[in-house]
Each structure stands twice: as structure tokens, then as C-alpha cells.
Design an enzyme around this catalytic site. Sequence first.
Site, PDB file in Angstrom:
ATOM      1  N   GLU A 140      -3.415 -10.048   4.189  1.00 50.85           N
ATOM      2  CA  GLU A 140      -4.405  -9.655   5.206  1.00 50.85           C
ATOM      3  C   GLU A 140      -5.479 -10.712   5.436  1.00 50.85           C
ATOM      4  OE1 GLU A 140      -2.982  -7.543   3.183  1.00 50.85           O
ATOM      5  OE2 GLU A 140      -2.840  -5.533   4.029  1.00 50.85           O
TER       6      GLU A 140
ATOM      7  N   GLU B 268       0.836  -1.209   0.000  1.00 49.30           N
ATOM      8  CA  GLU B 268       0.000   0.000   0.000  1.00 49.30           C
ATOM      9  C   GLU B 268       0.870   1.258   0.000  1.00 49.30           C
ATOM     10  OE1 GLU B 268      -2.359  -1.554   3.333  1.00 49.30           O
ATOM     11  OE2 GLU B 268      -4.113  -1.075   2.121  1.00 49.30           O
TER      12      GLU B 268
HETATM   13  N1  3HC Z   1       4.102  -6.856  12.286  1.00 51.32           N
HETATM   14  C1  3HC Z   1       4.768  -7.116  13.428  1.00 51.32           C
HETATM   15  N2  3HC Z   1       5.748  -8.044  13.522  1.00 51.32           N
HETATM   16  C2  3HC Z   1       6.068  -8.734  12.412  1.00 51.32           C
HETATM   17  C3  3HC Z   1       5.420  -8.509  11.187  1.00 51.32           C
HETATM   18  C4  3HC Z   1       4.387  -7.526  11.137  1.00 51.32           C
HETATM   19  N3  3HC Z   1       3.743  -7.226  10.005  1.00 51.32           N
HETATM   20  N4  3HC Z   1       5.941  -9.349  10.261  1.00 51.32           N
HETATM   21  C5  3HC Z   1       6.895 -10.065  10.892  1.00 51.32           C
HETATM   22  N5  3HC Z   1       6.976  -9.692  12.188  1.00 51.32           N
HETATM   23  C6  3HC Z   1       7.909 -10.199  13.200  1.00 51.32           C
HETATM   24  C7  3HC Z   1       7.625 -11.637  13.569  1.00 51.32           C
HETATM   25  O1  3HC Z   1       6.679 -11.717  14.604  1.00 51.32           O
HETATM   26  C8  3HC Z   1       8.998 -12.131  13.994  1.00 51.32           C
HETATM   27  O2  3HC Z   1       9.204 -11.702  15.308  1.00 51.32           O
HETATM   28  P1  3HC Z   1      10.122 -12.563  16.327  1.00 51.32           P
HETATM   29  O3  3HC Z   1      11.466 -12.613  15.698  1.00 51.32           O
HETATM   30  O4  3HC Z   1      10.041 -11.785  17.585  1.00 51.32           O
HETATM   31  O5  3HC Z   1       9.482 -13.905  16.413  1.00 51.32           O
HETATM   32  C9  3HC Z   1       9.945 -11.352  13.098  1.00 51.32           C
HETATM   33  O6  3HC Z   1       9.192 -10.242  12.599  1.00 51.32           O
HETATM   34  C10 3HC Z   1      10.455 -12.140  11.904  1.00 51.32           C
HETATM   35  O7  3HC Z   1       9.350 -12.709  11.241  1.00 51.32           O
HETATM   36  P2  3HC Z   1       9.380 -14.220  10.698  1.00 51.32           P
HETATM   37  O8  3HC Z   1       9.906 -15.140  11.746  1.00 51.32           O
HETATM   38  O9  3HC Z   1       8.038 -14.485  10.132  1.00 51.32           O
HETATM   39  O10 3HC Z   1      10.494 -14.079   9.560  1.00 51.32           O
HETATM   40  P3  3HC Z   1      10.569 -14.765   8.139  1.00 51.32           P
HETATM   41  O11 3HC Z   1      11.824 -14.305   7.539  1.00 51.32           O
HETATM   42  O12 3HC Z   1      10.284 -16.220   8.234  1.00 51.32           O
HETATM   43  O13 3HC Z   1       9.352 -14.144   7.308  1.00 51.32           O
HETATM   44  C11 3HC Z   1       7.898 -12.428   6.471  1.00 51.32           C
HETATM   45  C12 3HC Z   1       9.314 -12.791   6.991  1.00 51.32           C
HETATM   46  C13 3HC Z   1       7.616 -13.150   5.169  1.00 51.32           C
HETATM   47  C14 3HC Z   1       7.868 -10.941   6.243  1.00 51.32           C
HETATM   48  C15 3HC Z   1       6.858 -12.852   7.523  1.00 51.32           C
HETATM   49  O14 3HC Z   1       7.246 -12.322   8.770  1.00 51.32           O
HETATM   50  C16 3HC Z   1       5.457 -12.395   7.254  1.00 51.32           C
HETATM   51  O15 3HC Z   1       4.759 -12.996   6.465  1.00 51.32           O
HETATM   52  N6  3HC Z   1       5.015 -11.347   7.965  1.00 51.32           N
HETATM   53  C17 3HC Z   1       3.653 -10.934   7.997  1.00 51.32           C
HETATM   54  C18 3HC Z   1       3.298 -10.023   6.913  1.00 51.32           C
HETATM   55  C19 3HC Z   1       1.871  -9.586   7.002  1.00 51.32           C
HETATM   56  O16 3HC Z   1       0.963 -10.279   7.359  1.00 51.32           O
HETATM   57  N7  3HC Z   1       1.701  -8.322   6.618  1.00 51.32           N
HETATM   58  C20 3HC Z   1       0.418  -7.707   6.575  1.00 51.32           C
HETATM   59  C21 3HC Z   1       0.183  -7.017   7.835  1.00 51.32           C
HETATM   60  S1  3HC Z   1      -1.440  -6.375   7.903  1.00 51.32           S
HETATM   61  C22 3HC Z   1      -1.342  -4.907   7.099  1.00 51.32           C
HETATM   62  O17 3HC Z   1      -0.335  -4.550   6.584  1.00 51.32           O
HETATM   63  C23 3HC Z   1      -2.608  -4.136   7.069  1.00 51.32           C
HETATM   64  C24 3HC Z   1      -2.518  -2.979   6.185  1.00 51.32           C
HETATM   65  O18 3HC Z   1      -3.585  -2.985   5.302  1.00 51.32           O
HETATM   66  C25 3HC Z   1      -2.495  -1.672   6.884  1.00 51.32           C
END
Ligand code: 3HC
Length: 706
Positions: free
Chosen positions: A125, A105
Site C-alpha cells: 500500500e 488482510e
Molecule cells: N487491482 C486491480 N488490478 C490489478 C491489481 C489490483 N490490486 N493487481 C494487478 N492488477 C492488474 C494489472 O493492472 C494488470 O492488468 P493488465 O493485464 O490489464 O495490464 C494485471 O492485473 C496483471 O498484473 P501485472 O502485469 O502486474 O502482473 P505480474 O504477474 O507482473 O504481477 C502482481 C502480479 C505481483 C500481483 C502485481 O500485479 C502487483 O504487485 N499488484 C499490485 C498489488 C497491490 O498493490 N495490492 C494492494 C492493493 S491496495 C489494497 O489492497 C488496499 C487494502 O488495504 C484494502
Amino acid sequence: MSQPISLAIEGDIAVITIDSPPVNAISAAIRRGLLSITRELAGNSKVKAVLLHCAGRTFVAGADISEFGGVMAPPELRNVLTEFELLPQPIVVALHGTALGGGVELALAGHYRIADSGARLGFPEITLGIVPGAVGTQRLPRLIGAEQALQMFLDGKPVGAEDAKKLGLVDEVVTGGDLKTAALAYAKQLVADGKGPRRVRDMPVTPISEERLAQIRAQAAKQHKGVITPELDIAAVRASWELPFEKGLAVERAISDGSLQTPESRAQRHLFFAEREVAHVPGIGANDKPRTIAACGIIGSGTMGGGIAMAFANADIQVVLIDVDQAALDRGLATIRKNYDSSVKRGRLTAADVEKRMQMIKASTDYADLAQVDLTIEAVFEDMALKRKIFTDLDRVMKPGAILATNTSTLDINQIAAVTKRPADVVGLHFFSPANVMRLLEIVRTDTTSNEVIATAFALAKKLKKVGVLSKVCFGFIGNRMMEPYGREAERLVLEGATPAQVDGALERFGMAMGILAVYDMAGVDVGVKAHKANPDQVPQDDPTYYRSSQVLFDQGWLGQKTGKGYYRYEAGSRERHTHDEALRLLADEGKRLGIARSEPISDAEIIERCVYSMINEGARILEEGVALRPGDIDTVYTAGYGFARFRGGPMFYADEIGLDTVLAALRKHGEGRNARDFKPARLLQELAEKGSTFAAWHAAQENRT
Ligand code: 3HC
Ligand code: NAI
């Protein structure tokens, strides 16, 4: 520490850098910083173009999920992005790693997008039960068309940079070379060409026809059972073509903010963090370095051994697959090839992929071939004497430092470890069938397993694209132990007068992927019967109703799908369930004989209370005993391995949501009279319920104490 967001002026280009490890999630500090930088740049006529990029391993992976659910500190991301988009200079956004949700976004509010060839862009999401809320539902349809945009929201999976370019989501893909350098050059060229902003908000939207929308809606309902997020996505995207941009934005705001408050969103956000917390094991730290696993031995090429071999080959790890003789190996390899071939038919793998993976698996009948592997997983018949013999042999042939693992479902791994001279290197790696597909891996720690071996097991789970959850040794570990009371009640209910379709229907409407009786038919009714026979100390011998209905079917040779009859009847070659009248009659007679048949109808509520609440009660005991580290670990086991609906958040989260007092009251009600022993509330459940507390609060208090 560096600023999470900073501005540098390089010539006449303003370079904005987001640097907020680990994944550059957009926090309040970044929102504030971007707003102030935007305002600074708006009045700076010396700046001719803006470049936004990220430091570290990835572009922004989304909004900071930990801020959701409470009151978010201002400013709102959507408002920041509105001002950012309106900057008078052209904005180039450079994307690498995983640009997700709010990250994309942010990129959409820029005017030009340039991506590293390894970048992946998506909107996960839907997996969190929410609708994009930083104007993605209004901008993406304008940029790539409403249908493609909606598909991205509903699918939740990221697309690669090249596909993103084909969609029109990015303008340029950079292969090799430094992304920032390429993006700067791109920005300078824009300036040289006199190109100004190209704002997505000003683009027209190609709408989706009502007919096509109906098809997409039907498909989404199938793919995302029991949740409302797809409908919310559709409503938000519809606004993009039905309303002007600003009005569409208001619709998205209402829908997205509302989606954050739903139980399904709370549940899925809980799982997001629970699945990541599982790998944090108290006492295991940076000094416990995972060992390298480059080659793996597997003993037994049956159902589990074959699937495990595929999981390793898929992760590019060499496999030595051992069985008793060549005939057994040939059978095992043929099954592996058949499974791979079906992936080719479904378009998931190419024939070349299959050949490469088959080459990774070397079949052998000779233990000497295990001399150089880093890990061996034993997956032979469930027989303690056999497993102890195999571990003695493995201990002899395997190199020092190699890990010995067992895939046993029920046996005491301490006793298996005891036959080796390296009990610290022995661990349980409990895969789930089919092992090449199921995400769950229970990592079973014996009394002697070393920290380093546990750390290796977690690293391995990640490499295999699985989620590892730690369990102590006990009968059934976390998952199967909780299945015991759940199955026990389902079996009793059919003796009392509920039909299998009614029991499974109630469980499936609740959100289980498949009702337990249908699961028995699929796995084989004999599996449970034999497991109970082999473990008499785990089964109350003084209760004839206990697991009686499977025994009734077993005695008739009705073993489920493989014999065409079980709890249901199946046509040859089909898995469709039909009523099995003969079984219904026999089960009803047995219920009468045992004196538990009831005349009044049995409700869905009773089925859920007896099956699911019993499972929760056992989960509470598992926490009490320290078999699982946390309630979230149990929830991860159940959602990743047992088809428990993610929108319920797992059994322990669900219990917290409905209130532990509700669970306790139901256990007490169903435990009146003859079932008192089975419904006896766990001490932890009772204590928390009486205090009006939750498993989550109990866990937080435990964490604070350590
Ligand atoms: N918010 C907060 N913390 C997050 C995060 C997020 N969006 N994404 C990752 N983290 C944190 C994890 O909790 C983890 O924390 P920890 O080390 O304390 O356990 C750390 O970052 C590393 O994450 P992963 O262990 O998952 O690392 P990987 O390298 O395996 O994966 C990734 C990286 C592909 C980016 C994966 O973390 C992921 O899929 N993240 C989620 C992404 C997501 O869902 N984004 C959408 C959010 S909702 C949004 O954006 C709404 C919008 O419309 C406003
Ligand atoms: P299976 O019967 O399909 O396969 C067992 C294989 O081991 C056979 O190929 C057999 O020839 C081989 N074998 C037997 N003795 C051997 C020996 N001495 N040396 C080498 N190979 C030998 O059994 P399955 O279902 O694969 O189960 C294996 C183990 O996995 C058991 O401990 C079981 O409890 C466990 N398990 C099974 C699950 C399932 O869903 N089937 C799920 C999780 C664990």
C-alpha cells in the site's frame, strides 16, 4: 465464465474458491459473494471447518485498485471481513503466489494460515500512497507484534513463506505437493482435534516504545521523502495498542479512507496503471510472439556495456561481451567484478552468486562468437560511422532471426538500421546508467522495426526486471529530449543570479531525487558540453545564453565530481556538495557580460515553473508528434529513469493536477521578451489548456477513437 467466488461443501468442510483472473483482486462482486457465503455458513451447523483458497496463479493480490478514488460499491471489505472472522467454524486460509494488501488482510480474518513455500506476503500500500484499510493495521500487530507489522507496512516489500512463518504470520508452509489438499487435511485435523476459531482480534498487542518509534519514524522519513503515508501508518498502528479493537478499527477507517483522497495517492495509483499500460502497444497482439532470448552479445565493455552485461547475467541470460582488445575487456570485467563485490559487501549477493554471474559473461574480441546469440546490443562510442560499421559486421555474422540493437542516446537509428539487410530486426534499446540498477529501458522503434521485435523487447524488459517504454526515433528520444529545456533553464538561472544550490534545492524540494546541476557534476559537465557540440543542429546558434554555464565550467576544466570542482566543490573521495565560490564568481560575471544578470532574488516558484513546466511543454510536443504513445508513458520514463518523484505522478500527471491553464500562463509569462522561442507553448498544451482539458482526457479520447 466461472463465478469470481464460489462455495462447495466437501464432506463437513466448506471450500470457498476465489477465481478472478488475472490476480484475484477483490472487486465488489467478490465482497458481495464473500458476505453472502459467510451468512450462509454462519447458520450451517453441518459445516465443521471452512477453507478459503484461490484458483489461478496467485492468492488475492489486493483490493481492486481500479475501484479506488471514486465511490466504492457496498459492502465494504472491512465489514465483510469482520463477519467472516466471527464465523463459528475454524477458518483455514491457503496462500500461494503473491498475497498482497487486501489479500493478506483477508487471510488475517481467517483463523489459521497455511502457505505454499513459494508464496510471498506483503503490504505494498505504501507504494500507492495509501494505508491498509481492511483492518490490517489492527490485526497484523496483534498477530506478529506492532513493530514487525509497522515495518511491513513501511517497507512495502513482501516476505517469503518461510519468513512469514518465522514472523507468526502463517502457521504452516507446504513444500511440494498440492496446497489445497494439504489445507484440507489441515482443516480436517483441526476438526478432529476439536479446535475452534482462533481470532486475531482477540490477541493482545505488543506495543512499540516511544523511543523505538522515534527511530522508525526517522528512518521512514528518509526512505519515503515528501510523503505523509508513513506518518499515517504510524498513527493507525499506534491505535492497535492504545485502543480496543473496535475503536482501533474506526481510527484505521478514518486514516485509510483519508489516504485515498491525497494527491500523492492519486499520483502513485496513476503510475501503477501507467507502468502496466506501457507494454500495450496498439497494433501488437497475441500473434506477435516474442522471440526467445537465451544468449546476448554486447559490443563495448565500457560504462554502459558492462552494466548491461550485469543486467543480463542477473537475469540468467548468457552474455558474449566484445571489445576492441583484451586490455579493454580486462578493464570492463574488472569493473563488473568490483560492482558485484560491492553488492556482496552490502549483503545483497553471496560470493557464490557473483561467481555464477561472472561465469555467465564470456569475454571475446572475436565477432564470430556472436554467431549463435539471439540479440546483440551495441554500446560503443557515440559515433555514427563506427556504429554503422559495427552493424554491417553484425549483420554478416549473426544468425537469421537474431536482433540487432543499439544503446545510442542521440543518433538516428534509422540510419544505423539502413546498413543492414534486416532493418526489421533493428531496434534501439536505450538503457540508463548504471544499467544494472536503473529500471527504465526506452525501446526505440525505427521506421522499419517489426512488431515481433518490439514484442520481444518488451518481454526482455520484463525478464530484466525493467520497465520498457516505447519511443519513436527523435533526438534524445522521450527522456533526454525533455531534459533539454529543463537543463537549459537551470543553466540560465545560474547566470541570472540563482546559485546552483538554490536551483537544485528548489528542484529537490519539489521532488526530484537530485537537482539537475548536481546531476551534471555527477555525470561529468563535459558530457553535456560535448553532446551539444556534436549536435549543432539541435542547439540554437544565435543564442549565447544557451547552455552557457556548463561551457564556462568546462573551459576551466571544472568537470564535476571527477575533478573535485564543477557547479559545486567536493572534498577528495566525497560526494558532499560544497559551495564553489570561484564558479559562482565566474558564472555571475558571465551573466553580467551576457546582460541577463538580475538584481532581484529568484524564487523557488520561478525555478520550478521555468525548469519543470518547460519539460512538460516538451512532453506535450512529444505526444503531439506521437513519439510517446501516451502521457502515462512519459510519466513512467520520468519516474523510472530520471528521479522524478513518484508522489508527483510524473510530469504529465503533475501538469494535469495543477491545471494545464496554470502551466500555459506560466510559459507565457516567462516567454515574454527574449525567451519567447524557448517558452513557446506546444500546440497540444495550448489547445487543451484553453478547453480546460487534461492530457489524461486527451489520451482517453484518442483511445476511444482507435
Ligand atoms: N487491482 C486491480 N488490478 C490489478 C491489481 C489490483 N490490486 N493487481 C494487478 N492488477 C492488474 C494489472 O493492472 C494488470 O492488468 P493488465 O493485464 O490489464 O495490464 C494485471 O492485473 C496483471 O498484473 P501485472 O502485469 O502486474 O502482473 P505480474 O504477474 O507482473 O504481477 C502482481 C502480479 C505481483 C500481483 C502485481 O500485479 C502487483 O504487485 N499488484 C499490485 C498489488 C497491490 O498493490 N495490492 C494492494 C492493493 S491496495 C489494497 O489492497 C488496499 C487494502 O488495504 C484494502
Ligand atoms: P564508454 O566510453 O564507457 O565505453 C565504450 C566502450 O566501447 C569502450 O570499452 C570501448 O573500448 C568500446 N569500443 C569502442 N569501439 C569499439 C569497437 N569497434 N568494437 C568493440 N568495442 C568498442 O561509453 P559508454 O558511456 O558506455 O557509452 C556507450 C554508448 O551508450 C554510447 O552510444 C552512449 O551514447 C550510450 N549511452 C551512454 C549512457 C551513459 O550514461 N554513459 C547512457 C545511455 C546511453
